[in-house]
Design a protein around this motif. Structure first.
Motif, PDB file in Angstrom:
ATOM      1  N   HIS A 141     -10.654   1.511  -8.547  1.00  0.00           N
ATOM      2  CA  HIS A 141     -11.561   2.648  -8.423  1.00  0.00           C
ATOM      3  C   HIS A 141     -11.100   3.590  -7.304  1.00  0.00           C
ATOM      4  CE1 HIS A 141     -15.249   4.923  -7.940  1.00  0.00           C
ATOM      5  NE2 HIS A 141     -15.295   4.535  -6.656  1.00  0.00           N
ATOM      6  N   TRP A 142     -10.718   3.009  -6.146  1.00  0.00           N
ATOM      7  CA  TRP A 142     -10.302   3.854  -5.014  1.00  0.00           C
ATOM      8  C   TRP A 142      -9.013   4.590  -5.328  1.00  0.00           C
ATOM      9  CZ3 TRP A 142     -11.305  -1.049  -1.802  1.00  0.00           C
ATOM     10  CH2 TRP A 142     -12.666  -1.119  -1.468  1.00  0.00           C
ATOM     11  N   ARG A 143      -8.093   3.853  -5.974  1.00  0.00           N
ATOM     12  CA  ARG A 143      -6.814   4.503  -6.319  1.00  0.00           C
ATOM     13  C   ARG A 143      -7.078   5.678  -7.244  1.00  0.00           C
ATOM     14  NH1 ARG A 143      -4.624  -0.951  -7.617  1.00  0.00           N
ATOM     15  NH2 ARG A 143      -3.960  -1.815  -5.602  1.00  0.00           N
ATOM     16  N   ALA A 144      -8.000   5.469  -8.200  1.00  0.00           N
ATOM     17  CA  ALA A 144      -8.289   6.529  -9.161  1.00  0.00           C
ATOM     18  C   ALA A 144      -8.931   7.722  -8.473  1.00  0.00           C
ATOM     19  CB  ALA A 144      -9.208   5.983 -10.257  1.00  0.00           C
ATOM     20  N   THR A 145      -9.937   7.450  -7.609  1.00  0.00           N
ATOM     21  CA  THR A 145     -10.661   8.578  -7.001  1.00  0.00           C
ATOM     22  C   THR A 145      -9.822   9.301  -5.960  1.00  0.00           C
ATOM     23  OG1 THR A 145     -11.694   6.995  -5.512  1.00  0.00           O
ATOM     24  CG2 THR A 145     -13.005   7.723  -7.402  1.00  0.00           C
ATOM     25  N   SER A 146      -8.933   8.604  -5.237  1.00  0.00           N
ATOM     26  CA  SER A 146      -8.143   9.282  -4.201  1.00  0.00           C
ATOM     27  C   SER A 146      -6.718   9.525  -4.663  1.00  0.00           C
ATOM     28  CB  SER A 146      -8.098   8.425  -2.919  1.00  0.00           C
ATOM     29  OG  SER A 146      -9.350   7.855  -2.677  1.00  0.00           O
TER      30      SER A 146
ATOM     31  N   LEU B 122      -4.181   7.477  -5.380  1.00  0.00           N
ATOM     32  CA  LEU B 122      -3.216   6.753  -4.540  1.00  0.00           C
ATOM     33  C   LEU B 122      -2.419   5.813  -5.424  1.00  0.00           C
ATOM     34  CD1 LEU B 122      -5.579   5.673  -1.652  1.00  0.00           C
ATOM     35  CD2 LEU B 122      -3.859   7.472  -1.541  1.00  0.00           C
ATOM     36  N   GLY B 123      -1.175   5.595  -5.050  1.00  0.00           N
ATOM     37  CA  GLY B 123      -0.365   4.615  -5.764  1.00  0.00           C
ATOM     38  C   GLY B 123      -0.578   3.243  -5.168  1.00  0.00           C
ATOM     39  N   GLU B 124      -0.060   2.236  -5.870  1.00  0.00           N
ATOM     40  CA  GLU B 124      -0.204   0.881  -5.377  1.00  0.00           C
ATOM     41  C   GLU B 124       0.526   0.670  -4.057  1.00  0.00           C
ATOM     42  OE1 GLU B 124       0.176  -2.695  -7.620  1.00  0.00           O
ATOM     43  OE2 GLU B 124      -0.672  -1.748  -9.400  1.00  0.00           O
TER      44      GLU B 124
ATOM     45  N   GLU C 131      -4.716   8.908   9.012  1.00  0.00           N
ATOM     46  CA  GLU C 131      -3.602   9.312   8.180  1.00  0.00           C
ATOM     47  C   GLU C 131      -2.541   8.220   8.068  1.00  0.00           C
ATOM     48  OE1 GLU C 131      -2.482  12.652  10.368  1.00  0.00           O
ATOM     49  OE2 GLU C 131      -4.227  13.835   9.786  1.00  0.00           O
ATOM     50  N   PRO C 132      -2.915   7.081   7.567  1.00  0.00           N
ATOM     51  CA  PRO C 132      -1.937   6.009   7.471  1.00  0.00           C
ATOM     52  C   PRO C 132      -1.045   6.197   6.260  1.00  0.00           C
ATOM     53  CG  PRO C 132      -4.000   5.286   6.570  1.00  0.00           C
ATOM     54  CD  PRO C 132      -4.192   6.721   6.975  1.00  0.00           C
ATOM     55  N   GLU C 133       0.097   5.565   6.312  1.00  0.00           N
ATOM     56  CA  GLU C 133       0.970   5.615   5.154  1.00  0.00           C
ATOM     57  C   GLU C 133       0.524   4.576   4.137  1.00  0.00           C
ATOM     58  OE1 GLU C 133       4.830   5.113   6.716  1.00  0.00           O
ATOM     59  OE2 GLU C 133       4.868   7.110   7.607  1.00  0.00           O
ATOM     60  N   THR C 134       0.165   3.403   4.658  1.00  0.00           N
ATOM     61  CA  THR C 134      -0.246   2.366   3.726  1.00  0.00           C
ATOM     62  C   THR C 134      -1.495   1.667   4.246  1.00  0.00           C
ATOM     63  OG1 THR C 134       1.059   0.687   4.834  1.00  0.00           O
ATOM     64  CG2 THR C 134       2.126   1.834   3.028  1.00  0.00           C
ATOM     65  N   VAL C 135      -2.250   1.164   3.298  1.00  0.00           N
ATOM     66  CA  VAL C 135      -3.387   0.317   3.640  1.00  0.00           C
ATOM     67  C   VAL C 135      -3.215  -0.961   2.840  1.00  0.00           C
ATOM     68  CG1 VAL C 135      -5.863   0.018   3.530  1.00  0.00           C
ATOM     69  CG2 VAL C 135      -4.912   2.259   4.074  1.00  0.00           C
ATOM     70  N   ARG C 136      -3.192  -2.080   3.518  1.00  0.00           N
ATOM     71  CA  ARG C 136      -2.988  -3.345   2.807  1.00  0.00           C
ATOM     72  C   ARG C 136      -4.222  -4.214   2.950  1.00  0.00           C
ATOM     73  NH1 ARG C 136       1.719  -6.330   4.858  1.00  0.00           N
ATOM     74  NH2 ARG C 136       1.263  -5.325   6.850  1.00  0.00           N
ATOM     75  N   LEU C 137      -4.619  -4.803   1.869  1.00  0.00           N
ATOM     76  CA  LEU C 137      -5.758  -5.717   1.902  1.00  0.00           C
ATOM     77  C   LEU C 137      -5.256  -7.125   1.618  1.00  0.00           C
ATOM     78  CD1 LEU C 137      -7.146  -2.876   0.859  1.00  0.00           C
ATOM     79  CD2 LEU C 137      -9.024  -4.398   0.343  1.00  0.00           C
ATOM     80  N   HIS C 138      -5.701  -8.066   2.411  1.00  0.00           N
ATOM     81  CA  HIS C 138      -5.408  -9.466   2.110  1.00  0.00           C
ATOM     82  C   HIS C 138      -6.724 -10.188   1.966  1.00  0.00           C
ATOM     83  CE1 HIS C 138      -1.567  -8.673   4.153  1.00  0.00           C
ATOM     84  NE2 HIS C 138      -2.302  -8.141   5.108  1.00  0.00           N
ATOM     85  N   ILE C 139      -6.691 -11.166   1.090  1.00  0.00           N
ATOM     86  CA  ILE C 139      -7.804 -12.108   1.093  1.00  0.00           C
ATOM     87  C   ILE C 139      -7.190 -13.451   1.426  1.00  0.00           C
ATOM     88  CG2 ILE C 139      -9.692 -13.125  -0.196  1.00  0.00           C
ATOM     89  CD1 ILE C 139      -9.437 -10.697  -2.071  1.00  0.00           C
ATOM     90  N   ASN C 140      -7.590 -14.013   2.537  1.00  0.00           N
ATOM     91  CA  ASN C 140      -7.055 -15.312   2.917  1.00  0.00           C
ATOM     92  C   ASN C 140      -7.995 -16.383   2.404  1.00  0.00           C
ATOM     93  OD1 ASN C 140      -5.269 -13.745   4.188  1.00  0.00           O
ATOM     94  ND2 ASN C 140      -5.892 -14.300   6.275  1.00  0.00           N
ATOM     95  N   SER C 141      -7.455 -17.268   1.587  1.00  0.00           N
ATOM     96  CA  SER C 141      -8.320 -18.340   1.097  1.00  0.00           C
ATOM     97  C   SER C 141      -8.532 -19.348   2.206  1.00  0.00           C
ATOM     98  CB  SER C 141      -7.669 -19.017  -0.103  1.00  0.00           C
ATOM     99  OG  SER C 141      -6.451 -19.594   0.305  1.00  0.00           O
ATOM    100  N   PRO C 142      -9.713 -19.887   2.279  1.00  0.00           N
ATOM    101  CA  PRO C 142     -10.004 -20.818   3.368  1.00  0.00           C
ATOM    102  C   PRO C 142      -9.380 -22.178   3.087  1.00  0.00           C
ATOM    103  CG  PRO C 142     -11.874 -20.646   1.910  1.00  0.00           C
ATOM    104  CD  PRO C 142     -10.827 -19.750   1.347  1.00  0.00           C
TER     105      PRO C 142
END
Lengths: 758, 193
Positions: A619-624, A626-628, A665-676
């Protein structure tokens, strides 16, 4: 030259200073030879004192020789063989011996050589005068009160002019001037002394006698011997002796015996009468004086010609005495050597200690100290604390390496522990053979077997703890020290004190650290409390503000809407619409603030977090647009779920990602999900990283405050991150921020992992 | 006609004119008990109280415009004069409404009794009692069964809104409001064309 009487007022200030100077110099005078002084202080009242006196005399070899000679000269019918000082005292009587000793020693003081012949003569004259007065006083005393009073009077007479010795010793040149003055001008010696020194010999004598701790009678006679009996102050204790000396002085001066300077000679007959002496006897008394003086001087070997053979014999006797003393001394010396080694070790040990020492440091210092003292091969000092099974040990320094500290954990040790074999050691601080079981511990600490017998110095007084020093040394080395228990005990106690103090220091350190940690946590809790309180303040304020603001906003908006309905001018219509829109915006701000302060209670559910994030990212990529590569998502485990309100979770993630995308104004935003790691961790971490410009610490500190924004004023309301924080919080999670300027910001969201019981 | 709007008690003749039926019909309905009323003490004259008449007319589908002039009575209760002025302006110019106002809950009660409004615009925060207490009191009286209540408030706590609707409010409107939609909600509730 001014006369004395005239000069006194004029020079009073100066002369007072001079007197002070002389009196202060008296303090620096060589003391009356110790032997004489001590002898004078010993009374003859009992057996003990006589023995003391004998010991005092024996301590001085030349004096011993003199006394033995005295016995022989006295011709008391004994052979010289087997004569001892104590026998001499018994034969001659204590007082006779004392008088002789005093005279001999005083003579040594008087007869110091001097280049000026006149002064030397004057000194000899003084000496003769002193002997004369002593003998006369003795005779008067005997006639009045028997041998006891006579003997006392002798001592007082002998010492009555010590003030002159004092002045001579302090200021020899001035004293020579006094002698000259007295001879040339025939003035009274006291006047001359006062004129030149500022004080006379009676005052100086009083001070010297007091300084030498001579008996009170001597002090008073030295001070008051020029006073007639009637003029004595009432505070005088020994008035009778003073009167005797006064009379003797007058008689001797009148007879011209020795030299004492010129002066007024009082009426001897009056003085004699006052004392109760028959004036007629005075003549007989003076007739006997030369003979008496002669025999006395001969007796003490000062006047007559000495007999060479007798002198040699006495010297030999003195030598024997000396030999005995020497033997005693060397035994004492050996004992002192051991003591000195002990105290050397103690000194070395104390020097090594500081108030920052740890128990291990103290152990090494103790090991080193005993190592040096006993010339041991190796030493190990150890300390077993009361509570734990750990033993601290210090191994003495070897040839070229420092001592080592060990902490031996005995909780899993096989065989006897340190405490086991320590209980076999007698609880006394002596060097004893170490128990056989200590061998194992020794090897543990040093890494080698003991090549000499093991000894041990137990350390006591450790207050529940136990310890000691193990020594590997030869029997000879240890043997010497076994004879000096007191010194070893001092060493053992010093080590014990140091251990206890080091442990106390350690405890204090630990307490300090705990306190520090507690303080830190308290500080954090306080900060949190302040935040919570400020939020509840905001909530109250927002509720009030909402009501107060919404009425005027309703009026503004409503009126504008009414006007807009009647308005035909397009410009005015635009303005009115603007007013309506802005009123609506103001209302929204108030509403947001209220929602922040009092968010809706969450309705938690199991949320498959990976699926949610993937759909959100799309959704965010579509609205803004942004590429992967700019907004990436890494999922460690697709199956994990969080237990949270889905709508609020969406809002949180939206706020955090929007913040990351917009803020810097970042170049990249990375999301991680760390499994417990399920076993221990009940939380799931969602990490949002950007590589934007980051935040400075001061910005970071306020990043979660409502309405805080580092963006230019007027852009955005700055509630996004603080609302996210709030929502995560009410969902039982945690949101934290870290940021490094020029590197980027990382937001970590921790949420409870999926329903635990499902 | 003007009398009819404020009159509290009617004769059978007046009722006949208002309902546009014969007096005989009115008397028959009265005697059958369909139209509730009383007889004047000491005589046989029938009298009909206003609320009974309204109830009768509603039951039989008779238009109320003869009785109520066609304009809907609106009571605006708010302690903010500006809000009251605005509604007076707005509704007065609309032409379909007759407006009374009150600034306290107490005054609202008195005016309700006299004016018998068709709809009340009730602010939640009043100086004496809260709007929900006023709302509860009105609803406790069956006479005001048909009265509509629109609650207004700047406070937007969903729990509170829910509570207001529970005590009998027909509608909740947040301040500030879109005027058009407020009017729309009012006409919907009053079924005014």
């Amino acid at each position: 030259m001014t006369t004395v009487v005239d000069s006194q007022p004029v020079h009073q200030g100066r002369s007072r200073e001079r007197v002070e100077l002389i009196l202060s110099q008296l303090d620096r005078l060589p003391t009356l030879p110790v032997v004489a002084a001590r002898l004078l202080s010993v009374t003859t009242s009992d057996e003990t004192s006589v023995r003391d006196a004998v010991e005092i005399i024996e301590s001085d070899a030349s004096l011993t020789a003199g006394i033995l000679r005295l016995v022989r000269r006295a011709d008391l019918g004994v052979r010289s063989r087997g004569i001892t000082v104590s026998r001499a005292v018994a034969l001659l009587g204590f007082n006779a011996v004392r008088n002789a000793v005093l005279s001999v020693q005083l003579y040594e003081v008087f007869s110091r050589p001097c280049e000026d012949a006149r002064t030397t003569a004057a000194r000899e004259g003084l000496w003769r005068h002193g002997i004369g007065v002593a003998c006369t006083a003795e005779m008067i005393g005997e006639s009045l009160g028997g041998p006891g009073l006579g003997s006392e009077a002798f001592v007082c007479g002998l010492l009555h002019d010590i003030g002159k010795i004092a002045l001579d010793a302090c200021l020899p040149k001035s004293f020579t001037r006094v002698v000259e003055d007295v001879e040339r001008r025939h003035v009274c010696v006291c006047d001359a002394e006062r004129e030149i020194f500022g004080l006379d010999h009676t005052v100086a004598g009083r001070h010297l006698a007091a300084r030498w701790r001579l008996p009170q009678a001597v002090v008073e006679c030295a001070w008051l011997h020029h006073q007639s009996a009637g003029a004595l102050p009432s505070s005088v204790v020994h008035g009778r002796l003073v009167a005797i000396v006064h009379l003797a002085d007058d008689l001797v001066r009148a007879a011209g015996v020795g030299f004492s300077g010129y002066g007024h000679v009082g009426d001897a007959e009056e003085a004699a009468k006052a004392l109760g002496v028959d004036p007629d006897n005075l003549t007989t008394l003076l007739e006997r004086l030369p003979e008496r003086m002669e025999s006395f001087q001969e007796l003490i070997g000062l006047g007559g010609d000495g007999n060479r053979r007798e002198y040699t014999t006495s010297l030999a006797a003195a030598n024997r005495q000396l030999g005995r003393i020497n033997a005693k001394l060397s035994a004492e010396n050996r004992r002192l050597e051991v003591r000195s080694a002990c105290f050397g070790a103690l000194e070395q040990f104390s020097e090594r200690l500081s108030d920052q020492d740890r128990i291990g440091d103290v152990c090494v210092a103790a090991a080193d100290a005993l190592h040096g003292m006993l010339d041991a091969h190796r030493t190990v000092a150890f300390f077993a604390d009361g509570g734990s099974r750990c033993v601290y040990a210090g191994v003495s320094a070897a040839d070229d390496e420092d001592g080592t500290v060990l902490v031996v954990d005995q909780s899993e040790s096989h065989g006897a522990t340190v405490r086991d074999w320590l209980s076999l050691v007698p609880d006394v601080p002596r060097l004893v053979s170490a128990p056989p079981d200590s061998e194992h511990f020794w090897q543990q600490c040093t890494g080698v077997c003991a090549d000499e017998p093991l000894w041990m110095l137990p350390v006591i007084g450790l207050n529940g703890a136990a310890g000691g020093v193990l020594v590997c040394a030869s029997e000879q080395a240890v043997f010497r020290f076994q004879a000096t228990p007191a010194e070893c005990e001092a060493l053992a106690r010093a080590i014990g004190f140091a251990w206890v103090s080091a442990r106390a220091h350690l405890d204090a350190d630990r307490t300090n650290e705990e306190l520090l940690d507690l303080n830190r946590r308290l500080g954090a809790a306080q900060k949190e409390l302040v935040r919570t309180r400020s939020i509840s303040m905001i909530a109250k304020m927002a509720a009030g503000a909402a009501h107060e603001l919404n009425n005027p906003l309703a009026v503004i908006s409503g009126r504008a809407q009414l006007e807009l309905g009647k308005c035909s001018d397009p410009d005015s219509a635009r303005t009115l619409q603007l007013i309506i829109d802005q009123t609506q915006r103001a209302t929204q701000i108030v509403t947001d603030l209220m929602n922040f302060a009092k968010p809706e209670p969450p309705k938690p559910a199991l949320v498959p977090i990976a699926d949610l994030l993937e759909s959100l990212c799309q959704h965010w990529r579509a609205t803004s647009s942004l590429g992967e590569e700019r907004l990436s998502l890494t999922v460690a485990d697709h199956d994990v779920s969080v237990y949270a309100d889905p709508a609020q979770l969406r809002e949180v993630l939206g706020a955090v990602v929007t913040n990351a995308l917009e803020a810097t104004e970042p170049e990249t935003v990375r999301l991680h999900i760390n499994s417990p790691s399920r076993a221990s961790d009940e939380t799931i971490r969602i990490v949002v990283e950007d590589n934007g410009t980051g935040m400075t610490p001061s910005v970071l500190e306020h990043a979660l405050d409502p309405f805080f924004s580092s963006r230019p004023a007027g852009r955005g309301r700055g509630l996004g991150l603080s609302r996210a924080y709030r929502l995560v919080e009410i969902n039982g999670g945690r949101l934290s921020l870290t940021s490094t300027p020029a590197v980027g910001t990382t937001v970590t969201i921790e949420l409870p992992a999926g329903a635990p019981t499902s | 006609m003007t009398n009819n709007r404020t009159k509290q008690v009617f004769t059978t003749g007046e009722v006949a004119r208002i309902c546009k039926v014969s007096q005989q019909t009115v008397i028959r309905c009265f005697d059958k008990g369909q139209l509730k009323g009383f007889r004047v003490p000491g005589s046989r004259f029938r009298r009909i109280p206003r609320d009974r008449l309204v109830a009768f007319m509603r039951e039989n589908g008779i238009p109320l415009d003869q009785l109520e002039s066609g304009k809907r009575r609106v009571l605006v209760v708010d302690d903010d004069e500006q809000i009251i002025d605005m509604f007076t302006d707005l509704l007065g110019k609309d032409g379909r409404f007759e407006v009374r106002t009150a600034v306290t809950g107490y005054e609202a009660g008195i005016v309700t009794e006299q004016f018998r409004p068709d709809i009340v615009l009730l602010d939640f925060k009043l100086p004496d009692i809260n709007g929900n207490a006023v709302c509860r009191t009105i609803r406790a009286n069956p006479v005001y069964e048909h009265m509509k209540i629109i609650m207004m408030s700047g406070v937007a706590d969903p729990d509170e809104i829910e509570e207001l609707l529970q005590v009998g409010a027909d509608e909740f409107v947040r301040k500030p409001f879109d005027i058009k939609s407020v009017i729309e909600r009012m006409t919907e509730l009053l079924k005014v064309a």
